[in-house]
Scaffold this active site. Structure first.
Site, PDB file in Angstrom:
ATOM      1  CB  ILE A 199      34.552  36.278  39.963  1.00 33.56           C
ATOM      2  CG1 ILE A 199      33.634  35.947  38.804  1.00 33.56           C
ATOM      3  CG2 ILE A 199      35.146  35.021  40.570  1.00 33.56           C
ATOM      4  CD1 ILE A 199      34.360  35.293  37.635  1.00 33.56           C
ATOM      5  CB  CYS A 200      34.467  41.804  40.170  1.00 32.32           C
ATOM      6  SG  CYS A 200      33.973  43.397  39.522  1.00 32.32           S
ATOM      7  CG  LEU A 201      31.728  38.107  36.092  1.00 32.43           C
ATOM      8  CD1 LEU A 201      30.689  37.031  35.827  1.00 32.43           C
ATOM      9  CD2 LEU A 201      32.942  37.892  35.217  1.00 32.43           C
TER      10      LEU A 201
ATOM     11  CE1 TYR B  46      31.499  43.555  43.676  1.00 29.84           C
ATOM     12  CE2 TYR B  46      30.887  41.833  42.123  1.00 29.84           C
ATOM     13  CZ  TYR B  46      31.218  43.145  42.390  1.00 29.84           C
ATOM     14  OH  TYR B  46      31.283  44.053  41.367  1.00 29.84           O
TER      15      TYR B  46
ATOM     16  CE  LYS C 256      41.321  43.455  39.186  1.00 31.77           C
ATOM     17  NZ  LYS C 256      42.304  43.185  38.175  1.00 31.77           N
TER      18      LYS C 256
END
Length: 152
Positions: free
Chosen positions: A103-105, A98, A96
């Protein structure tokens, strides 16, 4: 779904009014004042910024004692474009995330941000983006042994 504790905490974060970007010079100063006022109101003078994320409090404490550093990258088109959060120390340790530790949001936070421009700011990013991400990811990374408390 958002629980009642999250709703209560987020309702205490002042909504912002100025939709200026860094390119807007004088209006940008007004936007920054609103951002600082929201962060101070929620966090208190000299407080620990992450601790108002309701379900993420324990995870934030664990994170603070393990990796501890995150960066907010504000795009030139802010607030029309949501900022990104990078935690370089965790780069490559979770799916989760990149490249570069961002962070993946995308799935949960960015659509919320887009629906609420210019009302949301950095305090909202912490409470609705970083806090929930940490609450899920940090305990998982600790249980897998991918990160450890600095004292261990």
């Amino acid at each position: 779904m958002v629980d009642e504790a999250t709703r209560r905490v987020v309702s205490e974060i002042p909504l912002l009014k100025t939709g200026a970007s860094p390119r807007d010079k004088e209006l940008w100063v007004q936007r920054l004042k609103e951002e600082y006022q929201a962060l101070i109101k929620v966090n208190g003078e000299g407080g620990a910024l992450l601790y108002y994320a309701p379900r993420g409090q324990e995870a934030c404490q664990r994170f603070r004692n393990t990796a501890g550093v995150f960066y907010v990258q504000i795009p030139v088109t802010y607030p029309a474009t949501a900022p990104e959060i990078a935690i370089p120390e965790l780069d490559g340790k979770t799916a989760k995330m990149y490249r570069g530790g961002k962070i993946c949001l995308t799935e949960h936070f960015k659509p919320l941000w887009a629906r609420n421009v210019p009302k949301l700011g950095l305090a909202h990013l912490m409470a609705l983006g970083l806090g929930p991400w940490l609450a899920v990811e940090i305990p998982d990374l600790i249980s897998k042994g991918l990160i450890k408390h600095k004292d261990n």
